[in-house]
Design a protein around this motif. Sequence first.
Motif, mmCIF file in Angstrom:
data_model
loop_
_atom_site.group_PDB
_atom_site.id
_atom_site.type_symbol
_atom_site.label_atom_id
_atom_site.label_comp_id
_atom_site.label_asym_id
_atom_site.label_seq_id
_atom_site.Cartn_x
_atom_site.Cartn_y
_atom_site.Cartn_z
ATOM 1 N N GLY A 49 0.790 -1.216 0.000
ATOM 2 C CA GLY A 49 0.000 0.000 0.000
ATOM 3 C C GLY A 49 0.829 1.277 0.000
ATOM 4 N N TYR A 50 2.150 1.158 0.023
ATOM 5 C CA TYR A 50 3.037 2.326 0.055
ATOM 6 C C TYR A 50 4.078 2.208 -1.052
ATOM 7 C CZ TYR A 50 0.901 3.120 4.551
ATOM 8 O OH TYR A 50 -0.014 3.339 5.545
ATOM 9 N N GLY A 51 4.548 3.359 -1.540
ATOM 10 C CA GLY A 51 5.564 3.350 -2.580
ATOM 11 C C GLY A 51 5.082 2.609 -3.814
ATOM 12 N N PHE A 52 5.888 1.651 -4.272
ATOM 13 C CA PHE A 52 5.567 0.891 -5.482
ATOM 14 C C PHE A 52 4.899 -0.450 -5.191
ATOM 15 C CE2 PHE A 52 9.092 3.648 -6.880
ATOM 16 C CZ PHE A 52 8.455 4.280 -7.935
ATOM 17 N N SER A 53 4.595 -0.751 -3.932
ATOM 18 C CA SER A 53 3.924 -2.011 -3.593
ATOM 19 C C SER A 53 2.416 -1.831 -3.672
ATOM 20 C CB SER A 53 4.299 -2.473 -2.183
ATOM 21 O OG SER A 53 5.635 -2.893 -2.139
ATOM 22 N N GLN A 54 1.759 -2.860 -4.204
ATOM 23 C CA GLN A 54 0.313 -2.816 -4.295
ATOM 24 C C GLN A 54 -0.317 -2.954 -2.921
ATOM 25 O OE1 GLN A 54 -0.869 -5.891 -7.017
ATOM 26 N NE2 GLN A 54 -0.478 -4.613 -8.801
ATOM 27 N N SER A 55 -1.488 -2.380 -2.787
ATOM 28 C CA SER A 55 -2.235 -2.489 -1.543
ATOM 29 C C SER A 55 -2.738 -3.921 -1.381
ATOM 30 C CB SER A 55 -3.412 -1.520 -1.563
ATOM 31 O OG SER A 55 -4.079 -1.548 -0.333
ATOM 32 N N GLN A 56 -2.783 -4.386 -0.167
ATOM 33 C CA GLN A 56 -3.222 -5.748 0.134
ATOM 34 C C GLN A 56 -4.378 -5.695 1.133
ATOM 35 O OE1 GLN A 56 -1.720 -8.463 -1.339
ATOM 36 N NE2 GLN A 56 -0.429 -7.053 -2.473
ATOM 37 N N GLU A 57 -4.797 -6.851 1.556
ATOM 38 C CA GLU A 57 -5.825 -6.945 2.581
ATOM 39 C C GLU A 57 -5.318 -6.282 3.866
ATOM 40 O OE1 GLU A 57 -3.132 -10.416 3.269
ATOM 41 O OE2 GLU A 57 -4.050 -9.623 1.479
ATOM 42 N N SER A 58 -6.176 -6.128 4.801
ATOM 43 C CA SER A 58 -5.809 -5.525 6.078
ATOM 44 C C SER A 58 -4.654 -6.311 6.702
ATOM 45 C CB SER A 58 -7.026 -5.567 7.002
ATOM 46 O OG SER A 58 -6.766 -4.893 8.182
ATOM 47 N N LEU A 59 -3.578 -5.633 7.037
ATOM 48 C CA LEU A 59 -2.373 -6.299 7.516
ATOM 49 C C LEU A 59 -1.933 -5.780 8.880
ATOM 50 C CD1 LEU A 59 -0.282 -6.193 4.228
ATOM 51 C CD2 LEU A 59 -1.460 -8.157 5.186
ATOM 52 N N THR A 60 -1.251 -6.644 9.587
ATOM 53 C CA THR A 60 -0.625 -6.252 10.845
ATOM 54 C C THR A 60 0.874 -6.139 10.611
ATOM 55 O OG1 THR A 60 -0.239 -8.528 11.549
ATOM 56 C CG2 THR A 60 -2.364 -7.544 12.168
ATOM 57 N N LEU A 61 1.566 -5.458 11.490
ATOM 58 C CA LEU A 61 3.015 -5.343 11.376
ATOM 59 C C LEU A 61 3.664 -6.723 11.402
ATOM 60 C CD1 LEU A 61 5.490 -3.570 11.145
ATOM 61 C CD2 LEU A 61 5.468 -3.299 13.618
ATOM 62 N N SER A 62 3.144 -7.608 12.221
ATOM 63 C CA SER A 62 3.655 -8.968 12.308
ATOM 64 C C SER A 62 3.523 -9.698 10.966
ATOM 65 C CB SER A 62 2.905 -9.731 13.397
ATOM 66 O OG SER A 62 3.312 -11.067 13.438
ATOM 67 N N LYS A 63 2.387 -9.552 10.311
ATOM 68 C CA LYS A 63 2.144 -10.220 9.024
ATOM 69 C C LYS A 63 3.050 -9.639 7.932
ATOM 70 C CE LYS A 63 -1.797 -11.961 6.474
ATOM 71 N NZ LYS A 63 -3.261 -11.885 6.340
ATOM 72 N N ILE A 64 3.233 -8.333 7.943
ATOM 73 C CA ILE A 64 4.121 -7.689 6.967
ATOM 74 C C ILE A 64 5.552 -8.180 7.161
ATOM 75 C CG2 ILE A 64 5.172 -5.492 6.288
ATOM 76 C CD1 ILE A 64 2.431 -4.202 6.962
ATOM 77 N N SER A 65 6.025 -8.203 8.401
ATOM 78 C CA SER A 65 7.394 -8.648 8.695
ATOM 79 C C SER A 65 7.604 -10.089 8.261
ATOM 80 C CB SER A 65 7.686 -8.515 10.193
ATOM 81 O OG SER A 65 7.570 -7.188 10.602
ATOM 82 N N GLU A 66 6.646 -10.936 8.546
ATOM 83 C CA GLU A 66 6.742 -12.353 8.170
ATOM 84 C C GLU A 66 6.827 -12.504 6.649
ATOM 85 O OE1 GLU A 66 3.799 -16.201 8.220
ATOM 86 O OE2 GLU A 66 3.762 -14.851 9.955
#
Length: 78
Positions: A49-66
């Motif tokens: 959802g930021y920069g050049f990455s496409q937006s995804q489903e609702s995410l948590t910091l833990s899920k993004i890091s993983e």
Amino acid sequence: MKNIYRYSCGEGKLDFVMLHGWGLNSNVWCYIINRFGSHFRLHLFDIPGYGFSQSQESLTLSKISETVFKKRRHRQYD
């Protein structure tokens, strides 16, 4: 999670993954990559959802890091 943008640079032997803060993008690191690039192989990611990455489903910091860890480990980039 698909279409995660990453930029890799640097000549060091060690990998260094850099994640930006909320509301920013990987360009936040542009002023320091020259300093760290001689010591590390840098991997700059844009979180979904930021920069050049496409937006995804609702995410948590833990899920993004993983997800970033898995993609970095297996070098699976879209």
